[in-house]
Design a protein around this motif. Structure first.
Motif, PDB file in Angstrom:
ATOM      1  N   ILE A 329       6.861  20.002 -39.912  1.00  0.00           N
ATOM      2  CA  ILE A 329       7.986  20.199 -39.001  1.00  0.00           C
ATOM      3  C   ILE A 329       7.814  21.486 -38.201  1.00  0.00           C
ATOM      4  O   ILE A 329       8.078  21.530 -36.993  1.00  0.00           O
ATOM      5  N   LEU A 330       7.352  22.550 -38.854  1.00  0.00           N
ATOM      6  CA  LEU A 330       7.192  23.829 -38.153  1.00  0.00           C
ATOM      7  C   LEU A 330       6.134  23.727 -37.056  1.00  0.00           C
ATOM      8  O   LEU A 330       6.322  24.257 -35.948  1.00  0.00           O
ATOM      9  N   ALA A 331       5.020  23.065 -37.338  1.00  0.00           N
ATOM     10  CA  ALA A 331       3.990  22.890 -36.310  1.00  0.00           C
ATOM     11  C   ALA A 331       4.504  22.036 -35.154  1.00  0.00           C
ATOM     12  O   ALA A 331       4.224  22.335 -33.982  1.00  0.00           O
ATOM     13  N   MET A 332       5.259  20.995 -35.457  1.00  0.00           N
ATOM     14  CA  MET A 332       5.814  20.153 -34.404  1.00  0.00           C
ATOM     15  C   MET A 332       6.873  20.900 -33.606  1.00  0.00           C
ATOM     16  O   MET A 332       6.983  20.727 -32.382  1.00  0.00           O
ATOM     17  N   ARG A 333       7.678  21.737 -34.275  1.00  0.00           N
ATOM     18  CA  ARG A 333       8.660  22.552 -33.542  1.00  0.00           C
ATOM     19  C   ARG A 333       7.969  23.478 -32.556  1.00  0.00           C
ATOM     20  O   ARG A 333       8.419  23.639 -31.408  1.00  0.00           O
ATOM     21  N   MET A 334       6.886  24.101 -32.999  1.00  0.00           N
ATOM     22  CA  MET A 334       6.158  25.004 -32.117  1.00  0.00           C
ATOM     23  C   MET A 334       5.607  24.264 -30.908  1.00  0.00           C
ATOM     24  O   MET A 334       5.629  24.771 -29.774  1.00  0.00           O
ATOM     25  N   ALA A 335       5.118  23.045 -31.118  1.00  0.00           N
ATOM     26  CA  ALA A 335       4.589  22.257 -30.004  1.00  0.00           C
ATOM     27  C   ALA A 335       5.700  21.789 -29.074  1.00  0.00           C
ATOM     28  O   ALA A 335       5.567  21.857 -27.847  1.00  0.00           O
ATOM     29  N   PHE A 336       6.815  21.319 -29.635  1.00  0.00           N
ATOM     30  CA  PHE A 336       7.900  20.812 -28.803  1.00  0.00           C
ATOM     31  C   PHE A 336       8.587  21.916 -28.014  1.00  0.00           C
ATOM     32  O   PHE A 336       9.207  21.651 -26.983  1.00  0.00           O
ATOM     33  N   SER A 337       8.511  23.158 -28.513  1.00  0.00           N
ATOM     34  CA  SER A 337       9.132  24.266 -27.776  1.00  0.00           C
ATOM     35  C   SER A 337       8.422  24.551 -26.460  1.00  0.00           C
ATOM     36  O   SER A 337       8.976  25.255 -25.606  1.00  0.00           O
ATOM     37  N   LYS A 338       7.218  24.020 -26.268  1.00  0.00           N
ATOM     38  CA  LYS A 338       6.497  24.235 -25.011  1.00  0.00           C
ATOM     39  C   LYS A 338       7.076  23.396 -23.869  1.00  0.00           C
ATOM     40  O   LYS A 338       6.778  23.648 -22.704  1.00  0.00           O
ATOM     41  N   PHE A 339       7.897  22.402 -24.199  1.00  0.00           N
ATOM     42  CA  PHE A 339       8.533  21.594 -23.163  1.00  0.00           C
ATOM     43  C   PHE A 339       9.804  22.291 -22.672  1.00  0.00           C
ATOM     44  O   PHE A 339      10.652  22.670 -23.481  1.00  0.00           O
ATOM     45  N   LYS A 340       9.921  22.457 -21.364  1.00  0.00           N
ATOM     46  CA  LYS A 340      11.159  23.011 -20.819  1.00  0.00           C
ATOM     47  C   LYS A 340      12.311  22.045 -21.015  1.00  0.00           C
ATOM     48  O   LYS A 340      13.460  22.454 -21.198  1.00  0.00           O
ATOM     49  N   GLU A 341      12.016  20.758 -20.945  1.00  0.00           N
ATOM     50  CA  GLU A 341      13.005  19.709 -21.221  1.00  0.00           C
ATOM     51  C   GLU A 341      12.328  18.666 -22.097  1.00  0.00           C
ATOM     52  O   GLU A 341      11.305  18.102 -21.716  1.00  0.00           O
ATOM     53  N   PHE A 342      12.882  18.436 -23.271  1.00  0.00           N
ATOM     54  CA  PHE A 342      12.240  17.527 -24.221  1.00  0.00           C
ATOM     55  C   PHE A 342      12.170  16.115 -23.638  1.00  0.00           C
ATOM     56  O   PHE A 342      13.190  15.543 -23.260  1.00  0.00           O
ATOM     57  N   PRO A 343      10.964  15.516 -23.562  1.00  0.00           N
ATOM     58  CA  PRO A 343      10.826  14.209 -22.895  1.00  0.00           C
ATOM     59  C   PRO A 343      11.354  13.039 -23.699  1.00  0.00           C
ATOM     60  O   PRO A 343      11.580  11.964 -23.154  1.00  0.00           O
ATOM     61  N   GLY A 344      11.547  13.212 -25.033  1.00  0.00           N
ATOM     62  CA  GLY A 344      12.102  12.125 -25.837  1.00  0.00           C
ATOM     63  C   GLY A 344      11.187  10.927 -25.919  1.00  0.00           C
ATOM     64  O   GLY A 344      10.009  11.018 -26.259  1.00  0.00           O
ATOM     65  N   LYS A 345      11.726   9.761 -25.595  1.00  0.00           N
ATOM     66  CA  LYS A 345      10.985   8.505 -25.696  1.00  0.00           C
ATOM     67  C   LYS A 345       9.888   8.377 -24.649  1.00  0.00           C
ATOM     68  O   LYS A 345       9.102   7.432 -24.678  1.00  0.00           O
ATOM     69  N   ALA A 346       9.806   9.319 -23.724  1.00  0.00           N
ATOM     70  CA  ALA A 346       8.825   9.207 -22.637  1.00  0.00           C
ATOM     71  C   ALA A 346       7.429   9.614 -23.056  1.00  0.00           C
ATOM     72  O   ALA A 346       6.474   9.334 -22.329  1.00  0.00           O
ATOM     73  N   PHE A 347       7.276  10.285 -24.198  1.00  0.00           N
ATOM     74  CA  PHE A 347       5.932  10.741 -24.558  1.00  0.00           C
ATOM     75  C   PHE A 347       5.496  10.118 -25.880  1.00  0.00           C
ATOM     76  O   PHE A 347       6.306   9.675 -26.693  1.00  0.00           O
ATOM     77  N   MET A 369      16.517  14.796 -31.222  1.00  0.00           N
ATOM     78  CA  MET A 369      15.201  14.839 -30.587  1.00  0.00           C
ATOM     79  C   MET A 369      14.449  13.577 -31.017  1.00  0.00           C
ATOM     80  O   MET A 369      13.682  13.577 -31.982  1.00  0.00           O
ATOM     81  N   LYS A 370      14.689  12.494 -30.303  1.00  0.00           N
ATOM     82  CA  LYS A 370      14.100  11.203 -30.649  1.00  0.00           C
ATOM     83  C   LYS A 370      12.817  10.989 -29.853  1.00  0.00           C
ATOM     84  O   LYS A 370      12.768  11.271 -28.660  1.00  0.00           O
ATOM     85  N   PHE A 371      11.799  10.482 -30.532  1.00  0.00           N
ATOM     86  CA  PHE A 371      10.530  10.200 -29.881  1.00  0.00           C
ATOM     87  C   PHE A 371       9.835   9.096 -30.664  1.00  0.00           C
ATOM     88  O   PHE A 371      10.209   8.765 -31.798  1.00  0.00           O
ATOM     89  N   ASP A 372       8.823   8.507 -30.049  1.00  0.00           N
ATOM     90  CA  ASP A 372       8.060   7.422 -30.663  1.00  0.00           C
ATOM     91  C   ASP A 372       6.856   8.007 -31.395  1.00  0.00           C
ATOM     92  O   ASP A 372       6.078   8.767 -30.814  1.00  0.00           O
ATOM     93  N   LEU A 373       6.701   7.640 -32.652  1.00  0.00           N
ATOM     94  CA  LEU A 373       5.576   8.068 -33.465  1.00  0.00           C
ATOM     95  C   LEU A 373       4.602   6.911 -33.618  1.00  0.00           C
ATOM     96  O   LEU A 373       4.977   5.832 -34.076  1.00  0.00           O
ATOM     97  N   THR A 374       3.351   7.138 -33.234  1.00  0.00           N
ATOM     98  CA  THR A 374       2.294   6.137 -33.367  1.00  0.00           C
ATOM     99  C   THR A 374       1.288   6.642 -34.381  1.00  0.00           C
ATOM    100  O   THR A 374       0.729   7.728 -34.223  1.00  0.00           O
ATOM    101  N   GLN A 375       1.060   5.851 -35.428  1.00  0.00           N
ATOM    102  CA  GLN A 375       0.156   6.255 -36.501  1.00  0.00           C
ATOM    103  C   GLN A 375      -1.097   5.393 -36.477  1.00  0.00           C
ATOM    104  O   GLN A 375      -1.021   4.162 -36.589  1.00  0.00           O
TER     105      GLN A 375
END
Length: 477
Positions: A329-347, A369-375
């Protein structure tokens, strides 16, 4: 001739009768449809993550205020309960939600323990009068989840309703052999709905922690150029601190200890890290994540990376001693903070099949903060998802190999501060100094101040200077 033909005819009739018997056997004993159970072992369900439960929130109320509101609306007082049963409510029992005394409480189940408050309509158990502001409800059957286990960072809640549709469907998918094993060893299977409530709020943890043991930039015996040389040998070329000290002596005739090289690295990491973590990378909508292991004092630790799959920049990173959902979660938070506006389902967020990413996705959904996860699972393209997104997984695996090149020469880190220092400097070098074939052998993120400097020690000095200016601007702001 006629005798041969008659024999062949009789033999053909015999073969036709045998074929007919075989067809009847196939129809009776081999079903045309596939069996109801899944051929994948249900034991792997323990690594799956169920959907979020229904969360019911109750606010603490005051029964006196509720009685006043009732009188203001209806023009009369609310009458107390007239108990006619054999099991009256004890006088010391009160409603845990509004505090109503026993005269406003119903014995709702004829002495079996459940009470009903007439003031706030709360049903509660007499033995458990502790008020719970949040209740988790199974999304399949509507029953309240029961707390089963306490883990280090979360509590495990389970639906124990035997008529839950989730449980019944899981039972139907079991093959006869698996069902027989389930009757004997139920702990090996996960058939009921499970929810993990995290007790640690990973969204309030500070991401900009500084490494310990850093020294100041007061160069008494050496110049800033020597510090740039130390970082070039240690980070760019992947030499250990002892090998760096030996290279400075044998090449430049500079006598320096490996401890001083380590202190220079810690100082540079503490200064460069805020600049690297807060730089505007302008990320794309394709992110890839993965974790790899390292050794700290001979004990296995893990490094988590989240990178921009198209621009190749490292957006989030974290080091942990456990391979669990917290550092993910911490690594993902650091990455998501780089977005000025969270893209959500768009990325698209691509990872391997590890369940920590599913749990992290759930926690981000709770924070809107909803997004699509592809594994991408496995090493071969056995399904359409792996075929389409394998290239994203290969990019993050290539990053891991690049990191391991600089890590392997250290034979493991001697301390946690050393691992944090090395990873922070590696990310700074990878994002701003290392030439990449993707950008025609230029850095991924070009800085105008660094383009005019011809050598790498000077680039390190300038990057440290830019980081100092950034820190000062943040402090004055």
């Amino acid at each position: 001739m006629n005798s041969i033909i008659s024999v062949l005819i009789v033999y053909n009739q015999f073969l036709l009768s045998q074929i007919q018997k075989l067809l009847l056997f196939i129809v009776k004993n081999i079903p045309i449809k596939s069996p109801k159970w899944d051929f994948t072992s249900p034991k792997y369900n323990r690594f799956t993550v169920d959907q979020l439960p229904v969360i019911k929130k109750f606010d603490k109320l005051d029964y006196k205020q509720l009685l006043k509101e009732y009188k203001a609306i209806y023009g009369k007082d609310k009458k107390p309960v007239k108990s006619r049963g054999k099991n009256p409510v004890p006088e010391n029992c009160i409603c845990p939600r509004c505090g109503a005394p026993h005269i406003y409480l119903y014995d709702n189940t004829g002495g079996r323990g459940q009470l009903l408050c007439k003031v706030c309509d709360l049903r509660f158990t007499r033995a458990k009068d502790e008020f719970k502001p949040v209740t988790f409800v199974c999304p399949y059957c509507g029953h309240t989840l029961q707390k089963k286990k306490d883990r280090k960072h979360f509590n495990v809640y389970k639906c124990v309703n035997d008529r839950c549709s989730f449980y019944l469907n899981s039972l139907k998918k079991l093959s006869p052999d698996d069902f027989a094993e389930y009757q004997h060893d139920k702990y090996k299977f996960k058939l009921r709905y499970i929810y993990r409530e995290f007790t640690t709020d990973f969204f309030k943890i500070d991401l900009s922690t500084m490494p310990k043991g850093a020294t100041g930039l007061t160069f008494r015996n050496f110049s800033p150029h020597i510090m740039g040389l130390c970082l070039t040998y240690h980070v760019n070329l992947g030499l250990s601190t002892r090998a760096t000290a030996r290279a400075l002596w044998e090449i430049h005739q500079v006598k320096i200890s490996h401890v001083m090289v380590s202190n220079y690295a810690k100082t540079a990491a503490s200064i460069v890290k805020p600049f690297v973590d807060n730089y505007d990378y302008k990320p794309t909508n394709y992110l890839a994540a993965d974790e790899t292991y390292i050794k700290v004092k001979g004990i296995r630790h893990y490094v988590w990376f989240v990178m921009d799959a198209l621009k190749k920049s490292i957006l989030g990173y974290q080091i942990s001693n456990e391979r669990d959902v917290g550092p993910c979660i911490l690594a993902m938070r650091m990455a998501f903070s780089k977005f000025k506006e969270f893209p959500g389902k768009a990325f698209k967020f691509v990872s391997d099949g590890y369940s920590a990413y599913n749990l992290a996705q759930q926690q981000f959904e709770l924070h809107n903060m909803k997004f699509d996860l592809t594994q991408v699972i496995g090493l071969t393209n056995d399904d359409p998802v792996s075929t389409e997104y394998r290239w994203l997984k290969q990019i993050i695996e290539r990053l891991n190999r690049t990191f391991k090149f600089s890590y392997q020469v250290t034979n493991g880190y001697g301390s946690g501060e050393g691992s944090n220092t090395h990873v922070a400097l590696f990310v700074a070098y990878y994002n701003f100094l290392r030439p990449h074939s993707y950008t025609y052998w230029r850095p991924l993120n070009s800085l105008a101040e660094l383009d005019t400097i011809p050598n790498m020690p000077g680039k390190w000095q300038k990057l440290i200077e830019l980081s100092q200016q950034f820190i000062l601007s943040q402090q004055t702001a």
